[in-house]
Write a protein that holds these residues in place. Structure first.
Motif, PDB file in Angstrom:
ATOM      1  N   THR A 258     140.214  58.522  62.153  1.00 15.52           N
ATOM      2  CA  THR A 258     140.150  59.386  61.172  1.00 15.52           C
ATOM      3  C   THR A 258     139.409  61.074  60.553  1.00 15.52           C
ATOM      4  O   THR A 258     139.201  61.224  59.370  1.00 15.52           O
TER       5      THR A 258
ATOM      6  N   SER B  34     144.607  57.628  57.921  1.00 17.75           N
ATOM      7  CA  SER B  34     144.203  56.234  57.392  1.00 17.75           C
ATOM      8  C   SER B  34     142.721  55.468  58.315  1.00 17.75           C
ATOM      9  O   SER B  34     144.189  54.715  59.810  1.00 17.75           O
ATOM     10  N   THR B  35     142.543  54.521  58.049  1.00 13.04           N
ATOM     11  CA  THR B  35     141.445  53.889  59.094  1.00 13.04           C
ATOM     12  C   THR B  35     142.776  52.491  59.425  1.00 13.04           C
ATOM     13  O   THR B  35     142.589  52.017  60.624  1.00 13.04           O
TER      14      THR B  35
END
Length: 637
Positions: A480, A485-486
């Motif tokens: 991150t 993106s997570t």
């Protein structure tokens, strides 16, 4: 995983069955919030403490301390261990109000119950999977306690042993954190669903339908293995267990139609492992991912759809092209069930799945509520439909088996919770992430390569759910910080943790498949790596291009899917050496290289997704002109 339980004598068997059946019943009551409707409020940790206590007690009753011990009566020390586990759980359950109000104050009773609880938990884990997970837990505890003697990035502050054990056993961010909560609610509900479905004939219906649908085609038994193992693997949550279940049927049938032993074992191992990443169930890990990310599970399942489709398309296409190339026939028609009858038998299976999917994705229900509703519907159908009806004892035994299955998952999540707790106390997760970024020089490619290697190495011999939990804490923050993106970061870790089941030297799925096929394990592993090659590529693709997780615009998502399917086709044709006709070695190398590169072109511009499509079309057209009728055979698969 030790799969040998004691065959207990009647009084102990009855006790163990009561404990086992209490686990899914407790999960139903807690997940559906039944008690609050009667004015009874319990803390989440109270429930989880009692749940794990029963799991540990069951482990001492059912799992012998030494695998060779076959006595039917538990020895005195196992009875003591089971009683201690229940006493510890009961003490915390009854006194949790007082404990939670003075959580920061370390007292003798807290230290005693924490030490006993952790020791019993570690021993229960050893009895289930040997020393692998126990070593992971002990290493985490040792690092937290002795870490202040180290220097550099691994140095920690001084942590007293009483603080260490009470934080891990009584705190909310360790043993009784999110992993165990998911195991004791969502996972338990889906285990019940799977067991009920298999009880009423769902397993045989799925298997027969797969054989009827695919068995006649070229290389039919291999295609049956892909379809049935994918469905079973998604429900079972264990790649090795899936191989052992479906492989006993599919591997011998593949051998009979001409597949080599190593090829038959590889197909089964890869398909079974792929079931872990296949929506809508995705074993247990998808639910954990949703909890960690605080998003609906439906969002996780939808994001996982395209990578899973590409994974199985690659396996299927390689099997099909190989079958056409080597003229592997389908199974003997006399061995196959009738398609119409098999389809009719699937109706009672489809209805519970439809209820599950509609409530989960259409109404956005809690996953546990969806699974329990589907389970209830299955039981009702089995009572109404004579062919599905079972004796009352069979239903009770199904819940007992569901409870015993949940025990293993809950124990593994609890051990992973120890690691999470120790990492939280020491701060190693954030410092390791910073150092990964420093080592990679800020290069996302280098970070992904290092992380992929770490996931595979740390995942060897460790259940995939535990691997995911540990690695998300250790290296997730590094992703991150570099702008990933997570969801992409978590999915990357999930995929590469799963791939440890296929990657030598500790490739458990391959070993099980090789033992059934009687093939050389390493030769089978090489075949498995070829079949699963896309699974090693697609995580890089969806990290760099969220459209592969359906996270872009409709045009970007469509371009990603198109380029992915064309890229898989090019890679498969290159690895097999066949499309419409055989392909020369230089062309095969070009196809594989271009196919891998094509995974990443749509990220530059959606229109570039047409590049692999045009290359594939040109090769197909050229070979069709040269090969004539062969093209009709390739389409008939």
């Amino acid at each position: 995983m030790q799969d040998t339980n004691r065959v207990l004598n009647r009084p102990y068997r009855l006790i163990s069955e009561v404990f086992a059946i209490s686990l899914p019943i407790a999960a139903v009551i807690y997940s559906l919030q039944v008690l609050p409707r009667f004015g009874i409020i319990i803390y989440k940790e109270q429930y989880l403490t009692l749940f794990i206590a029963i799991c540990v007690a069951l482990s001492f009753l059912l799992k012998p301390a030494v695998k060779s011990m076959t006595r039917n009566t538990p020895p005195w020390y196992d009875i003591v261990g089971a009683v201690l586990a229940l006493l510890v759980g009961g003490y915390i359950f009854l006194n949790y109000d007082q404990i939670v109000r003075s959580l920061g104050l370390i007292t003798t009773d807290k230290v005693i119950v924490s030490v006993i609880g952790i020791v019993l938990l570690l021993e229960a884990a050893r009895r289930h999977v040997g020393w692998t997970m126990v070593s992971v837990g002990l290493l985490a505890l040792a690092y937290a306690y002795f870490g202040h003697y180290l220097s550099g990035m691994f140095e920690t502050r001084v942590i007293r042993w009483d603080r260490l054990v009470t934080y891990n056993y009584l705190g909310t961010g360790a043993i009784f954190g999110t992993p165990v909560e998911v195991a004791a609610t969502i996972v338990a509900s889906f285990v019940v669903f799977g067991q009920v479905l298999f009880l009423v004939g769902g397993g045989s219906a799925i298997s027969d339908f797969a054989f009827a649908l695919m068995g006649r085609r070229k290389g039919g038994p291999a295609k049956v293995a892909i379809l049935s193992s994918a469905l079973f693997g998604s429900l079972s949550g264990s790649a090795s267990a899936n191989v052992a279940t479906t492989g006993m049927l599919t591997i011998p049938m593949m051998r009979r139609v001409g597949y080599s032993a190593k090829r038959a074992g590889a197909v089964e191992a890869v398909a079974s492992t792929g079931g872990l990443v296949l929506p809508p169930v995705m074993a247990a890990t998808g639910f954990l991912m949703a909890e960690f990310l605080a998003i609906p599970y439906s969002a996780v399942a939808i994001a996982a759809a395209v990578p899973a489709i590409l994974f199985f398309f690659c396996i299927y296409l390689q099997v099909h092209l190989e079958s056409v190339k080597t003229s592997v026939a389908g199974a003997d028609i006399e061995e196959l069930p009738d398609l119409r009858d098999a389809a009719q038998r699937m109706i009672p299976v489809i209805v519970p799945f439809a209820i599950l999917l509609w409530t989960l994705f259409g109404w956005n229900w809690n996953p546990a509520a969806s699974a329990f509703t589907a389970s209830f519907a299955t039981i009702v159908m089995s009572v109404v439909i004579p062919s599905m009806r079972r004796p009352l004892k069979a239903y009770i035994q199904t819940f007992v088996e569901a409870g015993n299955t949940v025990v293993f998952i809950a124990i593994m999540c609890a051990i992973a919770g120890i690691v999470v707790g120790c990492l939280g106390l020491t701060g190693l997760g954030s410092s390791l992430s910073q150092n990964l970024i420093a080592v990679s020089g800020g290069s996302i490619w280098l970070l992904l390569i290092l992380s992929a290697i770490g996931c595979i190495v740390l995942g060897m011999g460790v259940p995939v759910t535990a691997t995911y939990i540990i690695l998300v804490i250790l290296i997730g923050p590094a992703f991150t910080q570099l702008g990933v993106s997570t969801l992409g970061a978590h999915m990357f870790i999930f995929y590469y943790g799963t791939l440890s089941f296929l990657t030598p030297p500790v490739c458990l799925s391959v070993f099980v498949a090789a033992s059934i096929a009687r093939s050389a394990p390493m030769a089978t592993a090489v075949e498995a790596l070829k079949l699963a090659v896309v699974a090693y590529i697609v995580p890089f693709a969806f990290v760099l291009n969220p459209a592969f997780l359906l996270g872009g615009t409709p045009v970007e998502n469509g371009a990603a899917v198109l380029s992915g399917l064309a890229s898989v086709s090019l890679i498969s044709a290159g690895l097999v050496g066949f499309l419409v006709q055989c392909v020369s070695l230089p062309v095969r190398l070009v196809l594989v290289v271009v196919g891998i590169a094509s995974f990443f072109v749509s990220n530059l511009h959606p229109a570039l997704a047409l590049v692999p499509v045009l290359i594939l079309g040109a090769l197909y057209g050229q070979q069709k002109l040269m090969g004539g009728g062969t093209s009709r055979a390739i389409l008939n698969g």
